[in-house]
Scaffold this motif. Sequence first.
Motif, PDB file in Angstrom:
ATOM      1  N   GLU A  42       0.834  -1.204   0.000  1.00  0.00           N
ATOM      2  CA  GLU A  42       0.000   0.000   0.000  1.00  0.00           C
ATOM      3  C   GLU A  42       0.871   1.256   0.000  1.00  0.00           C
ATOM      4  O   GLU A  42       0.598   2.216  -0.721  1.00  0.00           O
ATOM      5  CB  GLU A  42      -0.941  -0.001   1.206  1.00  0.00           C
ATOM      6  CG  GLU A  42      -2.051  -1.027   1.081  1.00  0.00           C
ATOM      7  CD  GLU A  42      -2.844  -1.225   2.358  1.00  0.00           C
ATOM      8  OE1 GLU A  42      -2.412  -0.749   3.439  1.00  0.00           O
ATOM      9  OE2 GLU A  42      -3.917  -1.865   2.284  1.00  0.00           O
ATOM     10  N   ARG A  43       1.929   1.241   0.786  1.00  0.00           N
ATOM     11  CA  ARG A  43       2.835   2.397   0.834  1.00  0.00           C
ATOM     12  C   ARG A  43       3.567   2.572  -0.492  1.00  0.00           C
ATOM     13  O   ARG A  43       3.747   3.696  -0.973  1.00  0.00           O
ATOM     14  CB  ARG A  43       3.838   2.236   1.979  1.00  0.00           C
ATOM     15  CG  ARG A  43       4.805   3.380   2.098  1.00  0.00           C
ATOM     16  CD  ARG A  43       4.099   4.679   2.456  1.00  0.00           C
ATOM     17  NE  ARG A  43       5.083   5.744   2.550  1.00  0.00           N
ATOM     18  CZ  ARG A  43       4.960   6.921   1.967  1.00  0.00           C
ATOM     19  NH1 ARG A  43       3.876   7.221   1.280  1.00  0.00           N
ATOM     20  NH2 ARG A  43       5.910   7.820   2.077  1.00  0.00           N
ATOM     21  N   LEU A  48       4.368   5.692  -5.615  1.00  0.00           N
ATOM     22  CA  LEU A  48       4.437   5.698  -7.075  1.00  0.00           C
ATOM     23  C   LEU A  48       3.660   6.857  -7.697  1.00  0.00           C
ATOM     24  O   LEU A  48       3.927   7.242  -8.834  1.00  0.00           O
ATOM     25  CB  LEU A  48       3.917   4.372  -7.639  1.00  0.00           C
ATOM     26  CG  LEU A  48       4.851   3.185  -7.495  1.00  0.00           C
ATOM     27  CD1 LEU A  48       4.134   1.898  -7.890  1.00  0.00           C
ATOM     28  CD2 LEU A  48       6.113   3.379  -8.323  1.00  0.00           C
ATOM     29  N   CYS A  49       2.695   7.400  -6.952  1.00  0.00           N
ATOM     30  CA  CYS A  49       1.879   8.520  -7.455  1.00  0.00           C
ATOM     31  C   CYS A  49       1.303   8.213  -8.839  1.00  0.00           C
ATOM     32  O   CYS A  49       1.418   9.018  -9.776  1.00  0.00           O
ATOM     33  CB  CYS A  49       2.692   9.807  -7.498  1.00  0.00           C
ATOM     34  SG  CYS A  49       3.295  10.339  -5.890  1.00  0.00           S
ATOM     35  N   LEU A  50       0.696   7.057  -8.972  1.00  0.00           N
ATOM     36  CA  LEU A  50       0.099   6.648 -10.244  1.00  0.00           C
ATOM     37  C   LEU A  50      -1.135   7.495 -10.543  1.00  0.00           C
ATOM     38  O   LEU A  50      -1.789   7.989  -9.623  1.00  0.00           O
ATOM     39  CB  LEU A  50      -0.280   5.167 -10.189  1.00  0.00           C
ATOM     40  CG  LEU A  50       0.866   4.203  -9.959  1.00  0.00           C
ATOM     41  CD1 LEU A  50       0.328   2.798  -9.710  1.00  0.00           C
ATOM     42  CD2 LEU A  50       1.834   4.215 -11.129  1.00  0.00           C
ATOM     43  N   PRO A  51      -1.462   7.656 -11.818  1.00  0.00           N
ATOM     44  CA  PRO A  51      -2.659   8.428 -12.169  1.00  0.00           C
ATOM     45  C   PRO A  51      -3.911   7.780 -11.568  1.00  0.00           C
ATOM     46  O   PRO A  51      -4.047   6.558 -11.592  1.00  0.00           O
ATOM     47  CB  PRO A  51      -2.712   8.362 -13.692  1.00  0.00           C
ATOM     48  CG  PRO A  51      -1.443   7.742 -14.143  1.00  0.00           C
ATOM     49  CD  PRO A  51      -0.781   7.118 -12.972  1.00  0.00           C
ATOM     50  N   ASP A  53      -7.754   6.645 -11.257  1.00  0.00           N
ATOM     51  CA  ASP A  53      -8.747   6.113 -12.187  1.00  0.00           C
ATOM     52  C   ASP A  53      -8.148   5.633 -13.507  1.00  0.00           C
ATOM     53  O   ASP A  53      -8.790   5.690 -14.552  1.00  0.00           O
ATOM     54  CB  ASP A  53      -9.839   7.163 -12.473  1.00  0.00           C
ATOM     55  CG  ASP A  53     -10.536   7.608 -11.207  1.00  0.00           C
ATOM     56  OD1 ASP A  53     -10.742   6.750 -10.324  1.00  0.00           O
ATOM     57  OD2 ASP A  53     -10.857   8.803 -11.093  1.00  0.00           O
ATOM     58  N   GLU A  54      -6.913   5.180 -13.455  1.00  0.00           N
ATOM     59  CA  GLU A  54      -6.267   4.634 -14.648  1.00  0.00           C
ATOM     60  C   GLU A  54      -5.545   3.350 -14.274  1.00  0.00           C
ATOM     61  O   GLU A  54      -4.710   3.338 -13.380  1.00  0.00           O
ATOM     62  CB  GLU A  54      -5.262   5.644 -15.212  1.00  0.00           C
ATOM     63  CG  GLU A  54      -4.640   5.206 -16.520  1.00  0.00           C
ATOM     64  CD  GLU A  54      -3.720   6.278 -17.088  1.00  0.00           C
ATOM     65  OE1 GLU A  54      -2.668   5.894 -17.634  1.00  0.00           O
ATOM     66  OE2 GLU A  54      -4.031   7.466 -16.975  1.00  0.00           O
ATOM     67  N   GLU A  55      -5.892   2.271 -14.966  1.00  0.00           N
ATOM     68  CA  GLU A  55      -5.236   0.993 -14.714  1.00  0.00           C
ATOM     69  C   GLU A  55      -3.796   1.046 -15.215  1.00  0.00           C
ATOM     70  O   GLU A  55      -3.532   1.508 -16.315  1.00  0.00           O
ATOM     71  CB  GLU A  55      -5.993  -0.120 -15.431  1.00  0.00           C
ATOM     72  CG  GLU A  55      -5.405  -1.490 -15.237  1.00  0.00           C
ATOM     73  CD  GLU A  55      -6.192  -2.552 -15.975  1.00  0.00           C
ATOM     74  OE1 GLU A  55      -7.011  -3.223 -15.338  1.00  0.00           O
ATOM     75  OE2 GLU A  55      -5.987  -2.680 -17.197  1.00  0.00           O
ATOM     76  N   CYS A  56      -2.877   0.571 -14.388  1.00  0.00           N
ATOM     77  CA  CYS A  56      -1.463   0.527 -14.771  1.00  0.00           C
ATOM     78  C   CYS A  56      -0.975  -0.918 -14.722  1.00  0.00           C
ATOM     79  O   CYS A  56      -1.522  -1.743 -14.001  1.00  0.00           O
ATOM     80  CB  CYS A  56      -0.620   1.372 -13.816  1.00  0.00           C
ATOM     81  SG  CYS A  56      -1.007   3.125 -13.860  1.00  0.00           S
ATOM     82  N   LEU A  57       0.055  -1.208 -15.492  1.00  0.00           N
ATOM     83  CA  LEU A  57       0.711  -2.511 -15.468  1.00  0.00           C
ATOM     84  C   LEU A  57       1.989  -2.354 -14.664  1.00  0.00           C
ATOM     85  O   LEU A  57       2.847  -1.535 -14.996  1.00  0.00           O
ATOM     86  CB  LEU A  57       1.027  -2.989 -16.884  1.00  0.00           C
ATOM     87  CG  LEU A  57       1.791  -4.314 -16.997  1.00  0.00           C
ATOM     88  CD1 LEU A  57       0.985  -5.459 -16.377  1.00  0.00           C
ATOM     89  CD2 LEU A  57       2.131  -4.616 -18.441  1.00  0.00           C
TER      90      LEU A  57
END
Length: 101
Positions: A42-43, A48-51, A53-57
């Motif tokens: 979770e941390r 990572l500060c991912l966007p 509402d956007e799925e990432c791989l």
Amino acid sequence: MASSSKCRPEEQAPPDVFYNESEAAKYLHSSRMIDIQTQMAERALEMLCLPEDEECLLLDVGCGTGLSGEVLEEAGHQWVGCDISRDMLNVAQSREVEGDL
């Protein structure tokens, strides 16, 4: 002065000595290990500060039994995991994790 002795298990012997079937089972049944792994994943996602509402791989290096992958899945991401321990990966497969191993 720092000690020159190796302290990490993987520096002392092959992974199957320290990350064997017995150790893999601990990651499957120990609520303490599960809690720690969940908190770390979770941390990591926060950092990572991912966007939103956007799925990432994502690549999970050292995925072990796939506990971190569950956190990634719950956050709406896909993941690929790799690990040096075949026994850890076997446990992940038996748990039927969604990530590719």
